[in-house]
Design an enzyme around this catalytic site. Structure first.
Site, PDB file in Angstrom:
ATOM      1  N   ASP A 130      72.310  62.067  65.023  1.00 19.66           N
ATOM      2  CA  ASP A 130      73.173  62.027  63.838  1.00 19.66           C
ATOM      3  C   ASP A 130      74.046  63.267  63.811  1.00 19.66           C
ATOM      4  O   ASP A 130      73.626  64.310  64.296  1.00 19.66           O
ATOM      5  CB  ASP A 130      72.282  62.127  62.580  1.00 19.66           C
ATOM      6  N   TYR A 155      75.427  66.638  61.982  1.00 22.13           N
ATOM      7  CA  TYR A 155      74.877  67.513  60.944  1.00 22.13           C
ATOM      8  C   TYR A 155      75.437  67.082  59.591  1.00 22.13           C
ATOM      9  O   TYR A 155      76.600  66.686  59.488  1.00 22.13           O
ATOM     10  CB  TYR A 155      75.265  68.968  61.207  1.00 22.13           C
ATOM     11  N   PHE A 198      75.177  68.202  68.627  1.00 20.40           N
ATOM     12  CA  PHE A 198      74.588  69.544  68.634  1.00 20.40           C
ATOM     13  C   PHE A 198      75.587  70.656  68.310  1.00 20.40           C
ATOM     14  O   PHE A 198      75.201  71.805  68.109  1.00 20.40           O
ATOM     15  CB  PHE A 198      73.875  69.862  69.971  1.00 20.40           C
ATOM     16  N   HIS A 219      62.772  67.343  72.890  1.00 16.79           N
ATOM     17  CA  HIS A 219      63.957  67.667  72.097  1.00 16.79           C
ATOM     18  C   HIS A 219      63.982  69.174  71.817  1.00 16.79           C
ATOM     19  O   HIS A 219      62.927  69.802  71.697  1.00 16.79           O
ATOM     20  CB  HIS A 219      63.897  66.880  70.784  1.00 16.79           C
TER      21      HIS A 219
END
Length: 221
Positions: A65, A67, A78, A187
């Site tokens: 998703d 931020y 990211f 992750h």
């Protein structure tokens, strides 16, 4: 349907834009952006496609998703806008680069510099409502980004796919591992990283080693 992204992507994704689900998705996104606060800003929804053209893709990184805090998201997974503090996952990415490649933490978390070198930074869902993680999931974005990943797999060769965490690794089914180089790890989020599933994966040096072997320019991480 006219979608604002680089022409190289329009050519390979044109059929996708004409499908009923995509029209419904765009209608949903337009309504959300008109009635709610959403991220990234409208002009940056397809930033990953603008900075990294289809025929320039060397590396694919898959996020989940955007931020959902003010001024963070800029359309690249990211990545955050200049001047924004590093979110925990991004900080852990930079820490791994520091250990793996000996490079100090950068001054900005804006990853446009990666995208411009051929790193395709794709979120599975390209938009989100403010302060509501996952609020635009299940509306069609995942179907669209699955089609994007499959197009890269089918029509390109020798691409490095970095699949971090279970969510990204589910996308491995769309990738032809005989044609491409697939690297998997946990992750970079603190929950995963602090349990030993992220640090030490050496994905950045491994990516550059593979690119060198294929006579391609390395990524300046």
């Amino acid at each position: 349907m006219d979608v604002k992204m680089h022409d190289s992507w329009k050519f390979v994704l044109n059929e996708e834009f004409e499908k009923p689900y995509f029209k419904e998705l765009i209608d949903f996104v337009k309504t959300e952006y008109t009635t709610k606060v959403c991220y990234p800003k409208g002009s940056q929804i397809f930033s990953a496609f603008d900075h990294c053209h289809f025929d320039q893709v060397k590396v694919v990184i898959i996020g989940q998703d955007p931020y959902h805090g003010p001024n963070q998201a800029n359309g690249l997974c990211f990545s955050v806008n200049d001047g924004i503090p590093f979110p925990p996952s991004l900080y852990n990415i930079f820490r791994e680069i520091e250990t793996d490649l000996g490079k100090p933490l950068p001054k900005t978390g804006n990853l446009e510099r990666w995208a411009d070198q051929g790193v395709f930074l794709l979120n599975a869902t390209l938009t989100v409502r403010q302060s509501e993680a996952g609020s635009h999931q299940g509306k069609g974005w995942e179907k669209f980004t699955d089609a994007v990943i499959k197009k890269i797999s089918d029509e390109s060769e020798k691409v490095v796919f970095l699949l971090w965490g279970g969510f990204a690794q589910k996308k491995a089914a769309l990738i032809d591992a005989k044609k491409h180089h697939v690297l998997k790890s946990g992750h970079p989020s603190p929950l995963s990283a602090n349990r030993g599933f992220w640090f030490g994966n050496k994905h950045f040096s491994q990516t550059n080693k593979y690119l060198r072997e294929q006579k391609m320019t390395e990524i300046n991480w």
